[in-house]
Design a protein around this motif. Structure first.
Motif, short mmCIF file in Angstrom:
data_model
loop_
_atom_site.label_atom_id
_atom_site.label_comp_id
_atom_site.label_asym_id
_atom_site.label_seq_id
_atom_site.Cartn_x
_atom_site.Cartn_y
_atom_site.Cartn_z
N UNK A 173 -90.48 38.70 104.40
CA UNK A 173 -89.08 39.04 105.07
C UNK A 173 -89.11 40.47 105.56
N UNK A 174 -88.88 40.56 107.04
CA UNK A 174 -89.01 41.80 107.81
C UNK A 174 -87.54 42.22 108.10
N UNK A 175 -87.11 43.37 107.66
CA UNK A 175 -85.83 44.15 107.76
C UNK A 175 -86.19 45.30 108.60
N UNK A 176 -86.99 45.26 109.23
CA UNK A 176 -87.11 46.57 110.27
C UNK A 176 -86.13 46.96 111.11
N UNK A 177 -85.97 48.25 111.12
CA UNK A 177 -84.86 48.95 112.03
C UNK A 177 -83.56 48.89 111.37
N UNK A 178 -83.43 48.50 110.10
CA UNK A 178 -82.16 48.48 109.39
C UNK A 178 -82.18 47.36 108.29
N UNK A 179 -80.70 46.95 108.13
CA UNK A 179 -80.51 45.84 107.20
C UNK A 179 -80.44 44.47 107.95
N UNK A 180 -80.88 44.31 108.97
CA UNK A 180 -80.94 43.29 109.71
C UNK A 180 -82.26 42.43 109.58
N UNK A 181 -82.30 41.21 109.37
CA UNK A 181 -83.33 40.31 109.34
C UNK A 181 -84.06 40.05 110.41
N UNK A 182 -85.37 40.61 110.81
CA UNK A 182 -85.95 40.49 111.96
C UNK A 182 -86.77 39.18 112.09
N UNK A 183 -87.57 39.03 111.15
CA UNK A 183 -88.68 37.78 111.05
C UNK A 183 -88.74 37.33 109.54
N UNK A 208 -84.78 36.40 117.84
CA UNK A 208 -84.67 37.12 118.80
C UNK A 208 -83.38 36.90 119.51
N UNK A 209 -82.47 37.83 119.33
CA UNK A 209 -81.01 37.50 119.80
C UNK A 209 -80.42 36.42 118.93
N UNK A 210 -80.09 35.33 119.85
CA UNK A 210 -79.52 34.26 118.89
C UNK A 210 -80.33 33.07 118.82
N UNK A 211 -82.00 33.39 119.34
CA UNK A 211 -82.80 32.46 119.32
C UNK A 211 -83.71 32.47 118.16
N UNK A 212 -84.48 31.42 117.74
CA UNK A 212 -85.39 31.50 116.45
C UNK A 212 -86.73 31.00 117.18
N UNK A 213 -87.65 31.86 117.06
CA UNK A 213 -89.00 31.46 117.92
C UNK A 213 -89.96 31.33 116.69
N UNK A 214 -90.61 30.18 116.68
CA UNK A 214 -91.41 29.66 115.65
C UNK A 214 -92.95 29.61 115.89
N UNK A 215 -93.87 30.26 115.27
CA UNK A 215 -95.25 30.21 115.69
C UNK A 215 -95.95 29.39 114.32
N UNK A 216 -96.95 28.87 114.64
CA UNK A 216 -97.80 28.30 113.59
C UNK A 216 -99.18 28.88 113.79
N UNK A 217 -99.73 29.44 112.55
CA UNK A 217 -100.84 30.29 112.56
C UNK A 217 -101.88 29.75 111.42
N UNK A 218 -103.26 29.74 111.78
CA UNK A 218 -104.00 29.08 110.64
C UNK A 218 -104.23 30.55 109.72
N UNK A 219 -104.16 31.70 109.85
CA UNK A 219 -104.15 32.66 109.14
C UNK A 219 -103.85 33.93 109.79
N UNK A 220 -103.35 35.17 108.95
CA UNK A 220 -102.69 36.24 109.22
C UNK A 220 -103.15 37.28 107.97
N UNK A 221 -102.92 38.49 108.21
CA UNK A 221 -103.14 39.56 107.08
C UNK A 221 -102.03 39.68 106.60
N UNK A 222 -101.75 39.89 105.23
CA UNK A 222 -100.86 40.06 104.64
C UNK A 222 -99.82 41.28 104.71
#
Length: 304
Positions: A173-183, A208-222
């Motif tokens: 859970x990413x709360x970057x820039x304050x207490x708002x959930x970003x991703x 992003x704003x009022x939209x939820x953008x979903x990505x599928x990835x095979x791998x990513x660094x923690x």
């Protein structure tokens, strides 16, 4: 004076060993009773339960040694008092301070041995005991109720730690820039690759704003380093670790942004245990010089 010092030390140490043996028998019996509900399950037999109890005893006795030392001091000095030997010592010019010094010397020798038992032998024996029981009952050494990690404005939840190099069901859970959930992301598995954690089969959701953008990835660094054995030990193993291991756990919890209050309490309790022990042993002196000096050993121990 040296002979008298060793004579007093011998009586206190002998009495303490007797008390230690009695407490060991009682503690072992009580611990064995607590294992009876598990005996017969899977491969956990009575012989393994006995082995588990025996391996638990060094750490149990170490934690109880302040009271054991106090009772041993009462018994040892009480015997000298009952035989009027302390009166003869006082009449020959030996002060109470010199007798107390002899008690402190005896306490210091016992504390040295018990510290080695509790901080070196104890954690090893408890680790063996837990491994024997967990293996017999089919418990997963790494199974946990979930582990939280905080790194800056990001919070991670690891639902299952499988081994030193594998995890499962990881959420971020990413709360970057304050207490708002970003991703938010969710990964089915993760593994340690070249000292870096890599997640696999990841679903990444960005707000992003009022939209939820979903990505599928095979791998990513923690993006954060953590040590599974510390993550597990900070939840379940604090009582069976040495002072040095507890300190490592405290430092690790600070590193991942979690509270270490419980482990700091355990750490300082262990650090102060020798001081507590020597204080308790010295508390036996007033009982043999005070109003109870002519009382029986049983009465002195009961009052103590």
């Amino acid at each position: 004076m040296r002979k008298i010092t060793w004579y007093i030390c011998k009586h206190i140490i002998t009495a303490t060993l007797m008390i230690l043996f009695v407490v060991c028998a009682i503690q072992g019996f009580m611990e064995l009773l607590s294992q009876f509900d598990k005996v017969g399950k899977a491969h956990y037999t009575l012989s393994k339960a006995l082995m588990y109890v025996i391996l638990q005893l060094p750490m149990d006795l170490y934690r109880m040694f302040p009271m054991i030392g106090f009772l041993g001091s009462l018994a040892g000095l009480g015997k000298l008092s009952s035989n009027s030997e302390l009166i003869v010592m006082r009449a020959s010019g030996i002060s109470k301070g010199q007798i107390v010094r002899s008690v402190v010397i005896a306490a210091a020798m016992m504390i040295f041995v018990m510290t080695l038992v509790g901080e070196v032998l104890g954690p090893i024996c408890q680790s063996w005991a837990s491994n024997i029981r967990d293996h017999a009952l089919g418990y997963n050494h790494y199974s946990t109720l979930g582990s939280w990690i905080k790194h800056g404005d990001k919070v991670y939840f690891i639902d299952n730690i499988l081994s030193d190099k594998k995890v499962a069901r990881v959420s971020g859970f990413d709360f970057s820039g304050g207490r708002t959930l970003r991703s938010v992301f969710y990964a089915q598995t993760g593994e340690l690759d070249k000292k870096k954690w890599v997640l696999h089969h990841v679903t990444f959701s960005r707000i992003v704003g009022s939209r939820l953008i979903i990505h599928k990835m095979k791998s990513m660094p923690l993006g954060v380093d953590f040590i599974p054995k510390y993550q597990v030990s900070t939840q379940t193993f604090s009582l069976r670790e040495s002072v040095i291991q507890l300190l490592h756990n405290i430092m690790y919890l600070h590193q991942v942004g979690l509270s270490s209050a419980e482990y700091q309490f355990e750490f300082w309790q262990r650090v102060l245990l020798p001081i507590t022990t020597i204080t308790m042993i010295c508390l036996g002196v007033p009982f043999v010089f005070g109003s109870l000096r002519d009382s029986s050993a049983g009465l002195r121990m009961m009052v103590g």
